[in-house]
Design a protein around this motif. Sequence first.
Motif: not given
Length: 386
Positions: A80-87, A117-122, A169-179
């Motif tokens: 996830l660092y070279g060919e693509t940033y997102r799955p 962030y990109h993984c949550l989007e994917a 934390t990353m868990g808190e950021l995940a909820h924020l990013f989703r919203d």
Amino acid sequence: MQAILGIDRVKRDHLPGRIGLVSHAPAVDQHLHTTLEHLEGLGVQVSALFAPEHGLSGAVSAGQAFFSDLESRSIPIYSLYGETYRPTEEMLAGLDRLVIDLQDIGSRYYTYVSTMYHCLEAAAASGLPAIVLDRPNPLGGIAVEGGGIEPGLRSFVGIQPIPSRHGLTMGELAHLFRDWAGLDLDLTVITMDGWQRSYFWPDTGLPWVPPTPNSNSFEMALCYPGTCLFEGTNLSEGRGTALPFRWIGAPWLDPEAVLDQVSRVDLPGTALRPIEFTPSGNKHGFHDCQGLEVHPVDPRVFRPLRLGLTLLAAICRQHPLDFAWRDTGGEFFFDRLSGGRWVRETIDDWAGSPEPLEHLVEQVEARWETERAGFMACREKYFLYR
């Protein structure tokens, strides 16, 4: 009491089916086993691995692309660092859920935040549930510093307009990013036990495992939100030395003159001393540099963004013919780090004026405070730990 990580609280029945795991060797459990080893020990079926910047080993140099490895082991490893940033859809095909376990450092610039962030989007696009195994923010969950991001400046070192030091934390950021991204996503966070917002890393009782090759100590992590800004200049930020992001310098720097300017600004919890060093690579590699060593002597009042801003401005004024902003193909990398062209332009304008250094610092911090007002207004909504 030692904090109990998300990985140490996960159960086999939390993760049925075929799992895609976004993680790396620096993400370990309380016994220093990697997340992959821990999940396989539980009997979880890990069917694909996704590696962020620095690779699955966590040892690849910063900024160095690497490629997917689909043949050397039974589980495919996707870069996830070279060919693509997102799955891609093809990478996620056949999986039942995506698990993310990455050790962040507490700063917006750290690319693990963007990878998540990109993984949550994917995951949302593929209809996969996402599970984040939470870990401590090494810088604690209280202090917030820096501003947002101007339109057009979002990047892999600033994927969403959160402050440079965000205090989540990353868990808190995940909820924020989703919203914030409006993702239609089934998201679960496996929280920690025993972590409090007032905890810095030493308070967790956990050993420090470097999340990246240059993240060699908690003190480095504490300095990083401020001294990482020097990556956007022609000064060495200490890469290739014993104390990256704590040693700042260049062959032409006059540390005593810079210290004289900096002494007029209140820098709580900070001690600075002149040093000499020779980087083994990166900027000014194998050249003798004069510089400053940063000592965050009191983490609870230390303000890395104020320090970074103060040092940058003082050096810019002291060395107008030598100091330069790093140009990366027609744009200044500093703008992406700081989140705004106005920060660089304000420093440049100030450097040619008679205004005191403390006025410049107050001016920039006042605008940062205005920019982060929206983040501060909603931040507590995402707290998983009180």
